[in-house]
Scaffold this motif. Structure first.
Motif, PDB file in Angstrom:
ATOM      1  N   GLU A   1      -5.167  -4.744  13.374  1.00 44.32           N
ATOM      2  CA  GLU A   1      -5.918  -4.114  12.283  1.00 44.32           C
ATOM      3  C   GLU A   1      -6.317  -5.149  11.223  1.00 44.32           C
ATOM      4  OE1 GLU A   1      -4.195  -1.678   9.116  1.00 44.32           O
ATOM      5  OE2 GLU A   1      -4.858   0.041  10.282  1.00 44.32           O
ATOM      6  N   GLU A   2      -5.363  -6.001  10.873  1.00 42.64           N
ATOM      7  CA  GLU A   2      -5.647  -7.020   9.852  1.00 42.64           C
ATOM      8  C   GLU A   2      -6.730  -7.985  10.318  1.00 42.64           C
ATOM      9  OE1 GLU A   2      -1.940  -8.825   8.678  1.00 42.64           O
ATOM     10  OE2 GLU A   2      -1.308  -6.883   7.882  1.00 42.64           O
ATOM     11  N   GLN A   3      -6.678  -8.292  11.619  1.00 43.93           N
ATOM     12  CA  GLN A   3      -7.682  -9.208  12.162  1.00 43.93           C
ATOM     13  C   GLN A   3      -9.076  -8.571  12.071  1.00 43.93           C
ATOM     14  OE1 GLN A   3      -6.783 -10.374  16.134  1.00 43.93           O
ATOM     15  NE2 GLN A   3      -8.165 -12.103  16.069  1.00 43.93           N
ATOM     16  N   LEU A   4      -9.117  -7.251  12.377  1.00 41.47           N
ATOM     17  CA  LEU A   4     -10.397  -6.537  12.310  1.00 41.47           C
ATOM     18  C   LEU A   4     -10.920  -6.508  10.883  1.00 41.47           C
ATOM     19  CD1 LEU A   4      -9.977  -3.462  14.659  1.00 41.47           C
ATOM     20  CD2 LEU A   4     -11.717  -5.247  14.787  1.00 41.47           C
ATOM     21  N   GLU A   5     -10.012  -6.207   9.933  1.00 40.25           N
ATOM     22  CA  GLU A   5     -10.407  -6.153   8.522  1.00 40.25           C
ATOM     23  C   GLU A   5     -10.959  -7.510   8.081  1.00 40.25           C
ATOM     24  OE1 GLU A   5      -7.029  -4.833   6.285  1.00 40.25           O
ATOM     25  OE2 GLU A   5      -7.248  -2.775   7.018  1.00 40.25           O
ATOM     26  N   HIS A   6     -10.285  -8.538   8.546  1.00 45.58           N
ATOM     27  CA  HIS A   6     -10.689  -9.900   8.206  1.00 45.58           C
ATOM     28  C   HIS A   6     -12.093 -10.180   8.733  1.00 45.58           C
ATOM     29  CE1 HIS A   6     -10.261 -14.138   7.470  1.00 45.58           C
ATOM     30  NE2 HIS A   6     -10.494 -14.428   8.738  1.00 45.58           N
ATOM     31  N   CYS A   7     -12.330  -9.733   9.970  1.00 48.34           N
ATOM     32  CA  CYS A   7     -13.642  -9.954  10.584  1.00 48.34           C
ATOM     33  C   CYS A   7     -14.723  -9.188   9.837  1.00 48.34           C
ATOM     34  CB  CYS A   7     -13.630  -9.498  12.039  1.00 48.34           C
ATOM     35  SG  CYS A   7     -12.599 -10.538  13.058  1.00 48.34           S
ATOM     36  N   MET A   8     -14.400  -7.913   9.475  1.00 49.74           N
ATOM     37  CA  MET A   8     -15.397  -7.100   8.776  1.00 49.74           C
ATOM     38  C   MET A   8     -15.722  -7.710   7.422  1.00 49.74           C
ATOM     39  SD  MET A   8     -14.051  -3.412   9.895  1.00 49.74           S
ATOM     40  CE  MET A   8     -15.020  -2.411   8.833  1.00 49.74           C
ATOM     41  N   LEU A   9     -14.699  -8.222   6.769  1.00 50.00           N
ATOM     42  CA  LEU A   9     -14.897  -8.889   5.486  1.00 50.00           C
ATOM     43  C   LEU A   9     -15.821 -10.090   5.671  1.00 50.00           C
ATOM     44  CD1 LEU A   9     -13.766  -8.536   2.612  1.00 50.00           C
ATOM     45  CD2 LEU A   9     -12.128 -10.330   3.150  1.00 50.00           C
TER      46      LEU A   9
ATOM     47  N   SER B   1       0.832  -1.189   0.000  1.00 49.93           N
ATOM     48  CA  SER B   1       0.000   0.000   0.000  1.00 49.93           C
ATOM     49  C   SER B   1       0.872   1.247   0.000  1.00 49.93           C
ATOM     50  CB  SER B   1      -0.883  -0.016   1.251  1.00 49.93           C
ATOM     51  OG  SER B   1      -1.414   1.266   1.463  1.00 49.93           O
TER      52      SER B   1
ATOM     53  N   THR C   1     -19.289  -8.867   5.855  1.00 52.56           N
ATOM     54  CA  THR C   1     -19.817  -8.415   4.568  1.00 52.56           C
ATOM     55  C   THR C   1     -20.286  -9.619   3.752  1.00 52.56           C
ATOM     56  OG1 THR C   1     -18.180  -6.677   4.643  1.00 52.56           O
ATOM     57  CG2 THR C   1     -19.272  -7.003   2.541  1.00 52.56           C
TER      58      THR C   1
END
Ligand SMILES: Nc1nc2c(ncn2[C@@H]2O[C@H](COP(=O)(O)OP(=O)(O)OP(=O)(O)O)[C@@H](O)[C@H]2O)c(=O)[nH]1
Ligand SMILES: [Mg+2]
Length: 201
Positions: free
Chosen positions: A176-184, A2, A187
């Protein structure tokens, strides 16, 4: 990789004299002052770095460890992404106070999920010959209190200082990555006919 730079706030906590300011100054300016003054309130310095392909601006908040400055430091805990709990290996009391620092941070930073908050523990002044806290003891405390990473540092000799701040960034990125994974996961759930979703959070 990124291209966006992430601003992360890390905060150094621990008893007066353990070497918080010295660690920050060693990391940001590569200088060491053997007769540093006690900090009053808080100070902060920024440093840009790249960790595992992520560009980060690390905003390091250095706080006054002396009890009489408590009311000056606690308002700055909110919004911290990581907390570096610091003690000095030649000062047993500073090690025994780690739990108090952990509690003070959780309370004043208003941490909603303390079990998953990224703490990193630093045992500073390992250049000193007379230790009062062993590596094993410090590791055991970290295991028992949240499985935190433990690093032994010397601001004086520049031992593990860069590693310590990079570890702080890694810990934040991992959460952060774990949170993103959870949000995904959620979705995907919304568009799925199945009731069973992700079980990671
Ligand atoms: N030998 C040795 N001395 C250190 C080290 N880090 C800091 N010191 C010395 O320890 C003293 C206290 O260091 P500071 O960095 O001011 O400690 P602090 O945690 O910021 O203290 P407060 O601001 O009062 O909370 C100073 O005299 C430093 O030079 C280290 O790694 N090794
Ligand atoms: Mg200081």
């Amino acid at each position: 990789m990124s291209g966006k730079s992430l601003l992360l706030k890390v905060i150094l906590l621990g008893d007066g004299g353990v070497g918080k300011s010295s660690l920050m100054n060693r990391y940001v300016t590569n200088k060491f002052d053997s007769q540093a003054f006690h900090t009053i309130g808080v100070e902060f310095l920024n440093r840009d770095l790249e960790v595992d392909g992520r560009f980060v601006t690390l905003q390091i908040w250095d706080t006054a460890g002396q009890e009489r400055f408590k009311s000056l430091r606690t308002p700055f805990y909110r919004g911290a992404d990581c907390c570096l709990l610091t003690f000095s290996v030649d000062d047993r009391q500073s090690f025994e106070n780690l739990s108090n620092w952990q509690k003070e941070f959780i309370y004043y930073a208003d941490v909603k999920d303390p079990e998953h908050f990224p703490f990193v523990v630093l045992g500073n002044k390992i250049d000193k010959l007379e230790r009062q806290v062993s590596t094993e003891e410090a590791r055991a405390w970290c295991m028992e209190n949240g499985n935190y990473p433990y690093l032994e540092t010397s601001a004086k000799d520049d031992t593990n200082v860069t590693v310590a701040f990079e570890e702080a960034v890694r810990q934040v990125l991992a959460v952060e990555e774990q949170l993103e994974h959870c949000m995904l996961g959620h979705t995907v759930d919304l568009h799925s006919s199945s009731k069973s979703g992700s079980s990671c959070c």
